[in-house]
Motif scaffolding. Structure first.
Motif, PDB file in Angstrom:
ATOM      1  N   VAL A  34     -61.131 -30.038  61.328  1.00 18.47           N
ATOM      2  CA  VAL A  34     -61.504 -29.172  62.449  1.00 18.47           C
ATOM      3  C   VAL A  34     -62.419 -28.089  61.910  1.00 18.47           C
ATOM      4  O   VAL A  34     -62.213 -27.590  60.792  1.00 18.47           O
ATOM      5  CB  VAL A  34     -60.264 -28.541  63.111  1.00 18.47           C
ATOM      6  CG1 VAL A  34     -60.615 -27.227  63.807  1.00 18.47           C
ATOM      7  CG2 VAL A  34     -59.657 -29.499  64.131  1.00 18.47           C
TER       8      VAL A  34
ATOM      9  N   ALA B 182     -54.582 -22.322  69.233  1.00 20.80           N
ATOM     10  CA  ALA B 182     -55.413 -23.501  69.463  1.00 20.80           C
ATOM     11  C   ALA B 182     -55.250 -24.533  68.354  1.00 20.80           C
ATOM     12  O   ALA B 182     -55.039 -25.725  68.619  1.00 20.80           O
ATOM     13  CB  ALA B 182     -56.881 -23.078  69.581  1.00 20.80           C
TER      14      ALA B 182
ATOM     15  N   THR C 131     -51.488 -26.050  68.068  1.00 20.67           N
ATOM     16  CA  THR C 131     -51.148 -27.018  69.121  1.00 20.67           C
ATOM     17  C   THR C 131     -51.962 -28.294  68.947  1.00 20.67           C
ATOM     18  O   THR C 131     -51.466 -29.394  69.207  1.00 20.67           O
ATOM     19  CB  THR C 131     -51.374 -26.428  70.525  1.00 20.67           C
ATOM     20  OG1 THR C 131     -52.735 -25.983  70.668  1.00 20.67           O
ATOM     21  CG2 THR C 131     -50.424 -25.263  70.781  1.00 20.67           C
ATOM     22  N   PHE C 132     -53.208 -28.157  68.486  1.00 13.89           N
ATOM     23  CA  PHE C 132     -54.053 -29.335  68.277  1.00 13.89           C
ATOM     24  C   PHE C 132     -53.549 -30.173  67.105  1.00 13.89           C
ATOM     25  O   PHE C 132     -53.393 -31.400  67.216  1.00 13.89           O
ATOM     26  CB  PHE C 132     -55.496 -28.903  68.034  1.00 13.89           C
ATOM     27  CG  PHE C 132     -56.447 -30.052  67.860  1.00 13.89           C
ATOM     28  CD1 PHE C 132     -56.902 -30.760  68.962  1.00 13.89           C
ATOM     29  CD2 PHE C 132     -56.877 -30.431  66.597  1.00 13.89           C
ATOM     30  CE1 PHE C 132     -57.778 -31.839  68.807  1.00 13.89           C
ATOM     31  CE2 PHE C 132     -57.752 -31.496  66.431  1.00 13.89           C
ATOM     32  CZ  PHE C 132     -58.203 -32.198  67.538  1.00 13.89           C
TER      33      PHE C 132
ATOM     34  N   LYS D 117     -50.825 -32.707  67.412  1.00 14.52           N
ATOM     35  CA  LYS D 117     -51.095 -33.986  68.066  1.00 14.52           C
ATOM     36  C   LYS D 117     -52.144 -34.824  67.351  1.00 14.52           C
ATOM     37  O   LYS D 117     -52.231 -36.036  67.554  1.00 14.52           O
ATOM     38  CB  LYS D 117     -51.561 -33.740  69.518  1.00 14.52           C
ATOM     39  CG  LYS D 117     -50.559 -32.962  70.365  1.00 14.52           C
ATOM     40  CD  LYS D 117     -49.232 -33.690  70.483  1.00 14.52           C
ATOM     41  CE  LYS D 117     -48.253 -32.915  71.361  1.00 14.52           C
ATOM     42  NZ  LYS D 117     -46.918 -33.578  71.434  1.00 14.52           N
TER      43      LYS D 117
ATOM     44  N   LEU E   5     -63.585 -27.115  67.481  1.00 11.61           N
ATOM     45  CA  LEU E   5     -62.488 -26.655  68.329  1.00 11.61           C
ATOM     46  C   LEU E   5     -62.616 -25.157  68.564  1.00 11.61           C
ATOM     47  O   LEU E   5     -62.486 -24.367  67.627  1.00 11.61           O
ATOM     48  CB  LEU E   5     -61.146 -26.970  67.668  1.00 11.61           C
ATOM     49  CG  LEU E   5     -59.893 -26.630  68.471  1.00 11.61           C
ATOM     50  CD1 LEU E   5     -59.664 -27.662  69.574  1.00 11.61           C
ATOM     51  CD2 LEU E   5     -58.665 -26.556  67.563  1.00 11.61           C
TER      52      LEU E   5
ATOM     53  N   THR F 101     -58.883 -22.753  73.546  1.00 13.95           N
ATOM     54  CA  THR F 101     -58.417 -24.075  73.963  1.00 13.95           C
ATOM     55  C   THR F 101     -56.916 -24.199  73.733  1.00 13.95           C
ATOM     56  O   THR F 101     -56.350 -23.507  72.880  1.00 13.95           O
ATOM     57  CB  THR F 101     -59.142 -25.197  73.201  1.00 13.95           C
ATOM     58  OG1 THR F 101     -58.867 -25.085  71.789  1.00 13.95           O
ATOM     59  CG2 THR F 101     -60.643 -25.149  73.432  1.00 13.95           C
TER      60      THR F 101
ATOM     61  N   THR G 274     -53.923 -27.435  73.441  1.00 17.03           N
ATOM     62  CA  THR G 274     -53.505 -28.835  73.499  1.00 17.03           C
ATOM     63  C   THR G 274     -52.098 -28.864  74.074  1.00 17.03           C
ATOM     64  O   THR G 274     -51.189 -28.247  73.529  1.00 17.03           O
ATOM     65  CB  THR G 274     -53.531 -29.471  72.107  1.00 17.03           C
ATOM     66  OG1 THR G 274     -54.857 -29.386  71.581  1.00 17.03           O
ATOM     67  CG2 THR G 274     -53.112 -30.926  72.177  1.00 17.03           C
TER      68      THR G 274
ATOM     69  N   PHE H 221     -65.458 -28.390  72.439  1.00 22.21           N
ATOM     70  CA  PHE H 221     -64.573 -29.453  71.962  1.00 22.21           C
ATOM     71  C   PHE H 221     -65.388 -30.732  71.868  1.00 22.21           C
ATOM     72  O   PHE H 221     -65.625 -31.414  72.862  1.00 22.21           O
ATOM     73  CB  PHE H 221     -63.382 -29.634  72.899  1.00 22.21           C
ATOM     74  CG  PHE H 221     -62.346 -30.603  72.373  1.00 22.21           C
ATOM     75  CD1 PHE H 221     -61.807 -30.439  71.106  1.00 22.21           C
ATOM     76  CD2 PHE H 221     -61.910 -31.659  73.142  1.00 22.21           C
ATOM     77  CE1 PHE H 221     -60.854 -31.327  70.616  1.00 22.21           C
ATOM     78  CE2 PHE H 221     -60.947 -32.545  72.671  1.00 22.21           C
ATOM     79  CZ  PHE H 221     -60.419 -32.376  71.400  1.00 22.21           C
TER      80      PHE H 221
ATOM     81  N   TYR I 219     -59.002 -34.173  80.038  1.00 23.33           N
ATOM     82  CA  TYR I 219     -59.578 -33.174  79.144  1.00 23.33           C
ATOM     83  C   TYR I 219     -60.538 -32.352  79.998  1.00 23.33           C
ATOM     84  O   TYR I 219     -61.509 -32.899  80.544  1.00 23.33           O
ATOM     85  CB  TYR I 219     -60.352 -33.835  78.005  1.00 23.33           C
ATOM     86  CG  TYR I 219     -59.514 -34.741  77.129  1.00 23.33           C
ATOM     87  CD1 TYR I 219     -59.045 -34.318  75.888  1.00 23.33           C
ATOM     88  CD2 TYR I 219     -59.207 -36.040  77.534  1.00 23.33           C
ATOM     89  CE1 TYR I 219     -58.292 -35.147  75.075  1.00 23.33           C
ATOM     90  CE2 TYR I 219     -58.454 -36.882  76.731  1.00 23.33           C
ATOM     91  CZ  TYR I 219     -57.986 -36.439  75.509  1.00 23.33           C
ATOM     92  OH  TYR I 219     -57.235 -37.262  74.702  1.00 23.33           O
TER      93      TYR I 219
ATOM     94  N   PHE J  82     -55.492 -31.437  77.583  1.00 22.21           N
ATOM     95  CA  PHE J  82     -56.259 -30.483  76.787  1.00 22.21           C
ATOM     96  C   PHE J  82     -57.080 -29.621  77.736  1.00 22.21           C
ATOM     97  O   PHE J  82     -57.755 -30.139  78.632  1.00 22.21           O
ATOM     98  CB  PHE J  82     -57.193 -31.224  75.822  1.00 22.21           C
ATOM     99  CG  PHE J  82     -58.022 -30.318  74.946  1.00 22.21           C
ATOM    100  CD1 PHE J  82     -57.568 -29.939  73.701  1.00 22.21           C
ATOM    101  CD2 PHE J  82     -59.259 -29.848  75.381  1.00 22.21           C
ATOM    102  CE1 PHE J  82     -58.335 -29.103  72.893  1.00 22.21           C
ATOM    103  CE2 PHE J  82     -60.026 -29.019  74.577  1.00 22.21           C
ATOM    104  CZ  PHE J  82     -59.558 -28.637  73.327  1.00 22.21           C
TER     105      PHE J  82
ATOM    106  N   HIS K   2     -59.838 -26.252  78.099  1.00 21.72           N
ATOM    107  CA  HIS K   2     -60.748 -25.254  77.537  1.00 21.72           C
ATOM    108  C   HIS K   2     -60.799 -24.085  78.513  1.00 21.72           C
ATOM    109  O   HIS K   2     -61.291 -24.230  79.627  1.00 21.72           O
ATOM    110  CB  HIS K   2     -62.148 -25.868  77.360  1.00 21.72           C
ATOM    111  CG  HIS K   2     -63.111 -24.948  76.683  1.00 21.72           C
ATOM    112  ND1 HIS K   2     -64.469 -25.088  76.799  1.00 21.72           N
ATOM    113  CD2 HIS K   2     -62.921 -23.866  75.863  1.00 21.72           C
ATOM    114  CE1 HIS K   2     -65.073 -24.150  76.097  1.00 21.72           C
ATOM    115  NE2 HIS K   2     -64.159 -23.396  75.522  1.00 21.72           N
TER     116      HIS K   2
END
Length: 282
Positions: free
Chosen positions: A17, A32, A35-36, A39, A105, A109, A111, A186, A242, A255, A257
């Motif tokens: 990222v 952000a 949480t990203f 997953k 990212l 944002t 997730t 993203f 998304y 997801f 934004h």
């Protein structure tokens, strides 16, 4: 958030990222990225310091993100491209994409649930971008430019994105290129998928069309969209699975934004972030 576990390497695959970060967004970025990464397994995090991160900020980031490298944005400036306005972020991606699948990212944002499409893109080395409308696809740059001209008739006073898109049609290679009106906040760039020279060459061509306007905020998003659209393999993530905060549909959206001021206008961001943090704490 500060009691949640640090983000450590979750894969031995070259997945990273990248974000450009300022002091005031540090806590939001931790939400952000944590949480990203919960997953999507990561091997590396690249943080581009916009110049406002303090020594204490950087120490905090390293404690929560031990797989992170922090770089100053000035080291990524390139002749032939604008500076500021997140351009160094995109140019940094062009450097690191040589060795990693790089995912841009933004701090604003969240997730919420599993993201199988993103993980599949990583597995198949396919680029991606968060879109703007349902059933959106990457299209011919000519078609995109003609639609903007027809619907908006941009002038030099228009937003840089509208103006640049309307002038694509004047480029000598427009018919051989593609475009997508996505969001740079993203986007996924597969390993070894593009070269920095592509950015420099395209930037110079558009600047010849719209002049100093190309140096305004928003041009980097146009360039990012051009890059994603012209990768060998790329896709628009399904919308509104998304999406941005104005179009999310809970529980279907995985997801979000939170563009602009929407994270502050209501309690939706705070409520969803609180729930996400509780999930990380178990």
């Amino acid at each position: 958030m500060f009691n949640t576990a640090p983000v450590t390497a979750g894969t031995d695959q070259p997945v990273a990222v990248l974000t450009q970060l300022q002091h005031k967004d540090l806590t939001m970025f931790l939400v952000a990225i944590k949480t990203f990464a919960n997953k999507v397994p990561l091997a590396k995090i690249f943080i581009i310091n916009d110049g406002s991160l303090t020594a204490a900020d950087q120490a905090l980031l390293r404690s929560h993100l031990p797989i992170a490298d922090i770089h100053d944005r000035t080291q990524f400036s390139v002749a032939g491209c604008p500076s500021g306005g997140c351009w160094e972020r995109l140019l940094a991606i062009a450097d690191f994409v040589k060795d990693y699948f790089v995912i841009q990212l933004d701090s604003d944002t969240l997730t919420l649930t599993d993201m199988p499409e993103v993980n599949e893109c990583i597995a198949t080395n396919t680029g991606f971008v968060i879109g703007t409308w349902d059933n959106q696809e990457i299209e011919s740059m000519t078609v995109s430019s003609e639609r903007v001209q027809k619907n908006n008739a941009p002038t030099m006073d228009s937003h840089v994105q509208m103006l640049a898109e309307s002038r694509f049609i004047n480029l000598d290679d427009c018919e051989n290129l593609r475009y997508v009106r996505g969001c740079a906040g993203f986007s996924g760039f597969p390993k070894a998928s593009f070269d920095k020279q592509f950015i420099v060459d395209f930037s110079r061509k558009i600047e010849k069309e719209i002049g100093a306007k190309w140096h305004q905020w928003g041009s980097e998003q146009v360039m990012s969209n051009v890059v994603v659209a012209n990768l060998d393999k790329s896709m628009v993530l399904p919308h509104p699975k998304y999406t941005d905060c104005g179009r999310m549909k809970i529980p279907g959206t995985c997801f979000v934004h939170f563009i602009g001021e929407c994270r502050f206008k209501t309690s939706r961001y705070a409520d969803l972030a609180k729930n996400a943090i509780q999930a990380l704490l178990g």
